[in-house]
Motif scaffolding. Structure first.
Motif, PDB file in Angstrom:
ATOM      1  N   ARG A 196       0.806  -1.278   0.020  1.00 52.30           N
ATOM      2  CA  ARG A 196      -0.004  -0.037   0.110  1.00 52.30           C
ATOM      3  C   ARG A 196       0.748   1.300  -0.177  1.00 52.30           C
ATOM      4  O   ARG A 196       1.551   1.491   0.861  1.00 52.30           O
ATOM      5  CB  ARG A 196      -0.848  -0.062   1.139  1.00 52.30           C
ATOM      6  CG  ARG A 196      -1.940   1.198   1.380  1.00 52.30           C
ATOM      7  CD  ARG A 196      -2.736   1.179   0.380  1.00 52.30           C
ATOM      8  NE  ARG A 196      -4.054   2.208   0.495  1.00 52.30           N
ATOM      9  CZ  ARG A 196      -3.908   3.182  -0.166  1.00 52.30           C
ATOM     10  NH1 ARG A 196      -3.091   3.545  -1.058  1.00 52.30           N
ATOM     11  NH2 ARG A 196      -4.821   4.261   0.136  1.00 52.30           N
ATOM     12  N   LEU A 247      -7.011  -2.427   5.708  1.00 48.98           N
ATOM     13  CA  LEU A 247      -7.079  -3.385   4.562  1.00 48.98           C
ATOM     14  C   LEU A 247      -7.930  -4.644   4.730  1.00 48.98           C
ATOM     15  O   LEU A 247      -8.616  -5.094   4.012  1.00 48.98           O
ATOM     16  CB  LEU A 247      -5.591  -3.620   4.116  1.00 48.98           C
ATOM     17  CG  LEU A 247      -4.843  -2.471   3.363  1.00 48.98           C
ATOM     18  CD1 LEU A 247      -3.552  -2.626   3.016  1.00 48.98           C
ATOM     19  CD2 LEU A 247      -5.607  -1.985   2.156  1.00 48.98           C
ATOM     20  N   GLY A 265     -11.456  -4.295   5.085  1.00 40.60           N
ATOM     21  CA  GLY A 265     -12.123  -3.751   3.946  1.00 40.60           C
ATOM     22  C   GLY A 265     -12.404  -2.500   3.942  1.00 40.60           C
ATOM     23  O   GLY A 265     -13.371  -1.866   3.233  1.00 40.60           O
ATOM     24  N   SER A 279      -8.437  -0.323   0.091  1.00 38.11           N
ATOM     25  CA  SER A 279      -7.924  -1.545  -0.889  1.00 38.11           C
ATOM     26  C   SER A 279      -6.363  -1.274  -1.069  1.00 38.11           C
ATOM     27  O   SER A 279      -5.970  -0.371  -0.984  1.00 38.11           O
ATOM     28  CB  SER A 279      -8.693  -1.164  -2.307  1.00 38.11           C
ATOM     29  OG  SER A 279      -9.881  -1.023  -2.026  1.00 38.11           O
ATOM     30  N   ALA A 319     -10.443  -9.408  -2.861  1.00 35.93           N
ATOM     31  CA  ALA A 319     -10.538  -8.830  -4.108  1.00 35.93           C
ATOM     32  C   ALA A 319     -11.565  -9.044  -5.020  1.00 35.93           C
ATOM     33  O   ALA A 319     -11.937  -8.184  -5.708  1.00 35.93           O
ATOM     34  CB  ALA A 319      -9.233  -9.364  -4.846  1.00 35.93           C
TER      35      ALA A 319
END
Ligand SMILES: Nc1ncnc2c1ncn2[C@@H]1O[C@H](COP(=O)(O)OP(=O)(O)OP(=O)(O)O)[C@@H](O)[C@H]1O
Ligand SMILES: [Mg+2]
Length: 243
Positions: free
Chosen positions: A29, A70, A73, A76, A90
């Motif tokens: 990320r 992450l 949720g 992303s 995903a």
């Protein structure tokens, strides 16, 4: 509370009983871009086995909140893979992520996040209202949760009329309301004094033992790390220790 009839039989409750609760593979990320890009996670992999209390530690800025957001949720990744309770995130759209957060994950935040105008009992009942659980069933479940966190005598008090530790116990009860498979807690004791923090962490510890919940808890506090089944350490966006 899982194992009782009310906790079974709904579509949201059908879950893969084996395998790890959380599997994170090569998670990346990056915030922003160009010269000012912040590589918050640079390839993070770990698993959280079912029924365990796993602590995530690391200095401020090491990426703990990023990882938790992450997995929950709320954000992303730019790369890598996350599986929660057998579901690959995903593959979920916004609605799927919403359902995951509502039905399978309970969140506990440092700042408690209670609704000030609602009583302790009403705060705990919010997730049940959102799922349109019938009022009688909701009230019974709220009573059970209040007693689980030791606040039966404080049901009608608003957050402002409760101590910090009591507020966080309300938040833990609320996180448990929908029988989540996974509790995600980000510095749940960060605003509490040491003794009160220990009480809240012991509560999470007990809940993980007795409710067949799995928990992933970010914390700096070494006293609390001792209560974890396993400790992961993040440093500059990488896992450096898995003990
Ligand atoms: N929304 C954002 N935009 C830009 N950078 C961000 C954002 N959120 C986090 N970061 C950066 O990503 C890195 C990791 O942040 P993160 O919040 O995950 O750390 P943390 O381990 O939770 O820290 P703390 O212990 O202070 O809560 C930090 O360098 C932070 O500045
Ligand atoms: Mg953080």
């Amino acid at each position: 509370m899982r194992g009782q009839p009310s906790g079974h039989g709904t579509a949201a409750d059908v879950r893969e009983p084996t395998g790890d609760m959380v599997v994170v593979e090569d998670l990346r990320r990056t915030y922003g871009g160009g010269d000012t890009a912040v590589h918050a996670l640079r390839g993070v992999s770990f698993t959280v086995p079912r029924g365990e209390l796993v602590a995530l530690r690391g200095r401020s800025g090491s990426g703990k909140t990023t990882v938790l957001n992450l997995i929950g949720g709320l954000d992303s990744p730019d790369g890598g893979r996350i599986t929660v309770d057998g579901t690959d995130l995903a593959g979920l759209g916004e609605d799927g992520l919403l359902a995951l957060r509502r039905d399978r994950i309970g969140f506990v935040f440092q700042s408690f996040g209670l609704i000030p105008v609602l009583t302790a009992a009403e705060n705990i009942g919010v997730p049940l209202r959102l799922r349109k659980v019938p009022v009688r069933e909701r009230e019974a479940r709220v009573d059970l949760l209040l007693s689980l966190v030791g606040l039966s005598d404080h049901a009608d008090q608003r957050p402002g009329e409760l101590s910090g530790g009591q507020q966080q116990r309300v938040a833990v009860a609320r996180a448990l309301a929908n029988n989540p498979a996974l509790i995600i807690a980000d510095e749940p004791t960060g605003q509490l004094d040491a003794d009160t923090g220990l009480t809240v962490m012991n509560l999470l510890r007990a809940v993980v033992r007795s409710e067949s919940v799995t928990a992933l808890v970010a914390t700096h506090d070494t006293q609390l790390l001792a209560l974890a089944d396993r400790v992961l350490e993040l440093r500059d966006g990488r896992i450096v220790e898995d003990a």
